[in-house]
Design a protein around this motif. Structure first.
Motif, PDB file in Angstrom:
ATOM      1  N   VAL A 112     -14.618  22.626 -22.132  1.00 19.63           N
ATOM      2  CA  VAL A 112     -15.186  21.300 -22.353  1.00 19.63           C
ATOM      3  C   VAL A 112     -15.158  20.491 -21.063  1.00 19.63           C
ATOM      4  N   GLY A 113     -15.989  19.466 -21.032  1.00 14.65           N
ATOM      5  CA  GLY A 113     -16.073  18.600 -19.859  1.00 14.65           C
ATOM      6  C   GLY A 113     -17.404  17.873 -19.881  1.00 14.65           C
ATOM      7  N   GLU A 114     -17.540  16.878 -19.030  1.00 11.75           N
ATOM      8  CA  GLU A 114     -18.781  16.095 -18.995  1.00 11.75           C
ATOM      9  C   GLU A 114     -19.906  16.890 -18.352  1.00 11.75           C
ATOM     10  N   SER A 115     -21.146  16.384 -18.466  1.00 11.69           N
ATOM     11  CA  SER A 115     -22.288  16.996 -17.774  1.00 11.69           C
ATOM     12  C   SER A 115     -21.974  17.079 -16.286  1.00 11.69           C
ATOM     13  N   GLY A 116     -22.294  18.225 -15.681  1.00 12.73           N
ATOM     14  CA  GLY A 116     -22.074  18.369 -14.243  1.00 12.73           C
ATOM     15  C   GLY A 116     -20.675  18.801 -13.874  1.00 12.73           C
ATOM     16  N   SER A 117     -19.824  19.101 -14.892  1.00  9.86           N
ATOM     17  CA  SER A 117     -18.445  19.501 -14.561  1.00  9.86           C
ATOM     18  C   SER A 117     -18.349  20.973 -14.164  1.00  9.86           C
ATOM     19  N   GLY A 118     -19.431  21.753 -14.396  1.00 12.79           N
ATOM     20  CA  GLY A 118     -19.441  23.163 -13.991  1.00 12.79           C
ATOM     21  C   GLY A 118     -19.234  24.136 -15.132  1.00 12.79           C
ATOM     22  N   LYS A 119     -19.222  23.654 -16.390  1.00 11.86           N
ATOM     23  CA  LYS A 119     -18.955  24.519 -17.553  1.00 11.86           C
ATOM     24  C   LYS A 119     -19.962  25.668 -17.650  1.00 11.86           C
ATOM     25  N   THR A 120     -21.250  25.290 -17.693  1.00  8.33           N
ATOM     26  CA  THR A 120     -22.299  26.305 -17.892  1.00  8.33           C
ATOM     27  C   THR A 120     -22.381  27.242 -16.698  1.00  8.33           C
ATOM     28  N   THR A 121     -22.245  26.695 -15.485  1.00 10.53           N
ATOM     29  CA  THR A 121     -22.285  27.531 -14.275  1.00 10.53           C
ATOM     30  C   THR A 121     -21.171  28.570 -14.325  1.00 10.53           C
ATOM     31  N   PHE A 122     -19.975  28.151 -14.718  1.00  9.82           N
ATOM     32  CA  PHE A 122     -18.832  29.066 -14.831  1.00  9.82           C
ATOM     33  C   PHE A 122     -19.127  30.164 -15.849  1.00  9.82           C
ATOM     34  N   GLY A 123     -19.620  29.763 -17.032  1.00  6.43           N
ATOM     35  CA  GLY A 123     -19.933  30.737 -18.078  1.00  6.43           C
ATOM     36  C   GLY A 123     -20.979  31.749 -17.628  1.00  6.43           C
ATOM     37  N   GLN A 124     -22.032  31.265 -16.986  1.00  2.00           N
ATOM     38  CA  GLN A 124     -23.111  32.170 -16.553  1.00  2.00           C
ATOM     39  C   GLN A 124     -22.657  33.091 -15.420  1.00  2.00           C
ATOM     40  N   ALA A 125     -21.756  32.596 -14.572  1.00  2.25           N
ATOM     41  CA  ALA A 125     -21.226  33.461 -13.496  1.00  2.25           C
ATOM     42  C   ALA A 125     -20.384  34.584 -14.088  1.00  2.25           C
ATOM     43  N   LEU A 126     -19.630  34.270 -15.143  1.00  2.00           N
ATOM     44  CA  LEU A 126     -18.745  35.279 -15.747  1.00  2.00           C
ATOM     45  C   LEU A 126     -19.522  36.438 -16.360  1.00  2.00           C
ATOM     46  N   ILE A 127     -20.746  36.174 -16.827  1.00  2.00           N
ATOM     47  CA  ILE A 127     -21.534  37.295 -17.384  1.00  2.00           C
ATOM     48  C   ILE A 127     -22.655  37.708 -16.428  1.00  2.00           C
ATOM     49  N   ARG A 128     -22.531  37.274 -15.179  1.00  2.00           N
ATOM     50  CA  ARG A 128     -23.412  37.724 -14.079  1.00  2.00           C
ATOM     51  C   ARG A 128     -24.876  37.333 -14.273  1.00  2.00           C
ATOM     52  N   LEU A 129     -25.101  36.188 -14.923  1.00  5.09           N
ATOM     53  CA  LEU A 129     -26.470  35.668 -14.969  1.00  5.09           C
ATOM     54  C   LEU A 129     -26.790  34.917 -13.686  1.00  5.09           C
ATOM     55  N   ILE A 130     -25.741  34.418 -13.023  1.00  8.32           N
ATOM     56  CA  ILE A 130     -25.897  33.877 -11.664  1.00  8.32           C
ATOM     57  C   ILE A 130     -24.829  34.526 -10.792  1.00  8.32           C
ATOM     58  N   ASN A 131     -25.054  34.546  -9.491  1.00  4.53           N
ATOM     59  CA  ASN A 131     -24.110  35.195  -8.581  1.00  4.53           C
ATOM     60  C   ASN A 131     -22.940  34.287  -8.252  1.00  4.53           C
ATOM     61  N   ASN A 132     -21.766  34.909  -8.156  1.00  9.38           N
ATOM     62  CA  ASN A 132     -20.599  34.157  -7.690  1.00  9.38           C
ATOM     63  C   ASN A 132     -20.404  34.411  -6.193  1.00  9.38           C
ATOM     64  N   GLN A 133     -19.844  33.419  -5.503  1.00  7.12           N
ATOM     65  CA  GLN A 133     -19.639  33.557  -4.062  1.00  7.12           C
ATOM     66  C   GLN A 133     -18.218  34.000  -3.714  1.00  7.12           C
ATOM     67  N   GLY A 134     -17.429  34.287  -4.716  1.00  7.40           N
ATOM     68  CA  GLY A 134     -16.063  34.743  -4.456  1.00  7.40           C
ATOM     69  C   GLY A 134     -15.364  35.050  -5.757  1.00  7.40           C
ATOM     70  N   GLY A 135     -14.267  35.823  -5.670  1.00  4.52           N
ATOM     71  CA  GLY A 135     -13.471  36.133  -6.845  1.00  4.52           C
ATOM     72  C   GLY A 135     -13.848  37.451  -7.490  1.00  4.52           C
ATOM     73  N   GLU A 136     -13.111  37.802  -8.535  1.00  6.05           N
ATOM     74  CA  GLU A 136     -13.319  39.065  -9.251  1.00  6.05           C
ATOM     75  C   GLU A 136     -13.545  38.778 -10.729  1.00  6.05           C
ATOM     76  N   ILE A 137     -14.453  39.582 -11.345  1.00  4.76           N
ATOM     77  CA  ILE A 137     -14.751  39.429 -12.778  1.00  4.76           C
ATOM     78  C   ILE A 137     -14.666  40.807 -13.422  1.00  4.76           C
TER      79      ILE A 137
END
Length: 555
Positions: free
Chosen positions: A338-363
């Motif tokens: 949870v969090g307000e608009s623009g807090s990064g929730k959706t970006t985080f979720g989409q990175a975890l399932i590789r719909l967008i690329n992450n610039q660091g870390g392991e999944i």
């Protein structure tokens, strides 16, 4: 089919003689039919209501109850398939709307009556700047220069409290957050100071703090200009706080109407009582025993390079949308973000399932590293991980039938031995999502927002995945359908051992569905823990503010 159980409701308000305000809109016996394949749908029957200057009335009811069709009828914004029935009478400031020609209606729209639509991304033109779109409305009704129009557009954005309005005029809709886009829609609706403003689910897709801001903004503007507002919503908390009079709709009819406090204190109709009892309830079934991890992220980072400054002196800077976050999701668990608009929730979720690329870390998914897999390498896993998006109107292909939309994933992933078996799976998925299977040959635009979201859930469920990313799946749904979807998600989780990552701004739904919750702000996790602990005893002021906005809006 007429509703044989329907008891006639008075066409006139209970408080008709008590408030002394001037009547501005009088709608009597509105009826609308739609031609569809194989017959006619009676979308609205004999709906009557009155609106007085400076007040807010609410039209409430579930998806498909006829609220939005009724509102569009007031502005004659119906499709060619629709017919306004001959008994319908709509009088706006003394003008007969039903008899008004299309040419005169264009003058009426914007000047006398305006509308804020439910989905701002669908209503704003993506190829024009915000400034161009507001100026177009000003030029339609006023003879003013381009410079004057731009100055007025800037003042309008200032009025709806958009920061740095001069810069926003040069931006495009996709560059604004959901809350800012909705403010632009309000600015456009108010551009020519209409007497009546129709707000069709104006806060559906917004997080709780922004929802409170938008509703208070509408209230302030209404008071400032003496406008009358028709609020179409399924959120009864909002109705109670912001409306003076309520009309409850079901199956295209008004089942009950009364002054707001009287209706909430003593609902007369069984359907009204059902709506009032439909707030998300219960908690997630507790996890028993040890469960292996289905999804894990370590130090996940997503950043974007953005540009400030002009063309000749660009200044590039890095925006960390997801700032080195860790996450662990157990099999059979529901984890809320949870969090307000623009807090990064959706970006985080989409990175975890590789719909967008992450610039660091392991999944890791089911123990397999997926952070370095490309699109082709991810394909074998796609049927095991699914996503339900926030906006079902944008995520369902408008050119495909419901059968084609759900069957597409089965065909792509070679699921089902033949067409007959796939059709059985499609029917079962629709049934699981609470939709009739007689809709296979219909198209997305023929359904309400809530029905479209159930179709999107059916599409995800049809592939029998192990993990589903649910991105605001209930934000477009009314309360009783939310309750059904929560029950459905719980049932599917128990039967199939599903794991959910549930991104939401609706803390009531999070409380009812999730085992744990993570609170995000500016790309970081500021608080996390079991749902009951975080929501009853928040440790940060930010979380406490979210909880207050969600649970105390009516206070």
């Amino acid at each position: 089919m007429p509703d044989i159980n329907h008891q006639p409701v008075s066409n006139t308000r209970h408080d008709a003689d008590s408030h002394g305000r001037e009547l501005i809109l009088d709608a009597r016996n509105i009826g609308v039919d739609f031609k569809v394949e194989g017959g006619v749908v009676h979308a609205v029957h004999d709906v009557s209501f009155q609106l007085h200057k400076g007040e807010t009335i609410a039209l409430v009811g579930e998806s498909g109850s006829g609220k939005s069709v009724t509102a569009r009828t007031l502005m004659k914004l119906l499709t060619k398939r629709a017919t306004i029935l001959p008994n319908s009478r709509i009088t706006l400031s003394g003008k007969d709307v039903v008899a008004t020609s299309e040419r005169d209606m264009r003058k009426l729209r914007g000047n006398d009556i305006a509308m804020i639509f439910q989905e701002p991304m669908s209503s704003l033109n993506p190829v024009y700047t915000i400034g161009q779109q507001i100026c177009e409305i000003l030029h339609l009704h006023n003879r003013i220069s381009r410079k004057e129009a731009m100055e007025r557009a800037e003042k309008l954005l200032e009025e709806v409290q958009i920061p740095d309005p001069a810069a926003r005029l040069r931006q495009y809709p996709h560059q604004l957050s959901g809350g800012q886009r909705q403010r632009v829609m309000i600015a456009m609706a108010l551009a020519n100071r209409p007497d009546v403003l129709i707000a069709d689910e104006p806060t559906t897709a917004l997080d709780v703090t922004v929802q409170a801001q938008i509703l208070n903004l509408l209230k302030d503007l209404k008071d400032k200009y003496g406008m009358a507002v028709i609020l179409i919503t399924h959120d009864l908390t909002v109705v109670r706080q912001f409306s003076d009079y309520v009309y409850v709709m079901q199956n295209g009819r008004v089942q009950e109407h009364n002054a707001t406090e009287a209706l909430f204190a003593n609902p007369q109709h069984a359907y009204t009582r059902h709506l009032l009892a439909s707030e998300p309830k219960g908690t997630a079934n507790p996890l028993v025993g040890e469960h292996d991890t289905v999804l894990e992220g370590k130090n996940v980072k997503v950043s974007y390079t953005l540009k400030r400054g002009g063309f000749f002196k660009p200044d590039f800077f890095e925006l960390k949308a997801v700032d080195n976050l860790d996450i662990k999701l157990a099999r059979h668990e529901t984890l809320g973000i949870v969090g307000e608009s623009g807090s990064g929730k959706t970006t985080f979720g989409q990175a975890l399932i590789r719909l967008i690329n992450n610039q660091g870390g392991e999944i890791f998914f089911d123990g397999q590293p997926i952070h370095d897999r490309d699109r082709a390498a991810m394909r074998p896993l796609r049927s095991r991980m699914q996503i339900v998006f926030q906006d079902p109107f944008a995520s369902l292909n408008p050119r495909m039938s419901i059968r084609q939309i759900i069957e597409e994933g089965l065909i792509v992933n070679n699921i089902g031995a033949n067409g007959r078996e796939r059709l059985d799976r499609v029917r079962q998925a629709l049934q699981d999502a609470g939709m009739p299977d007689g809709i296979l040959n219909r198209f997305p635009h023929e359904f309400s927002g809530g029905q479209r979201q159930r179709i999107a859930i059916a599409r995800a469920v049809a592939l029998e995945p192990e993990f589903i990313l649910l991105d605001e799946p209930t934000s477009a749904l009314d309360l009783s359908v939310q309750a059904q979807i929560i029950d459905l998600l719980r049932k599917l989780q128990d039967e199939k051992g599903l794991s959910y990552l549930f991104i939401s701004h609706d803390l009531k739904v999070v409380r009812a569905l999730c085992h744990r919750v993570m609170v995000m702000q500016h790309g970081k996790i500021v608080e996390q823990g079991p749902v009951a602990d975080v929501l009853t005893n928040p440790q940060t002021e930010y979380t406490a503010r979210l909880v207050r906005a969600a649970f105390e809006i009516a206070a």
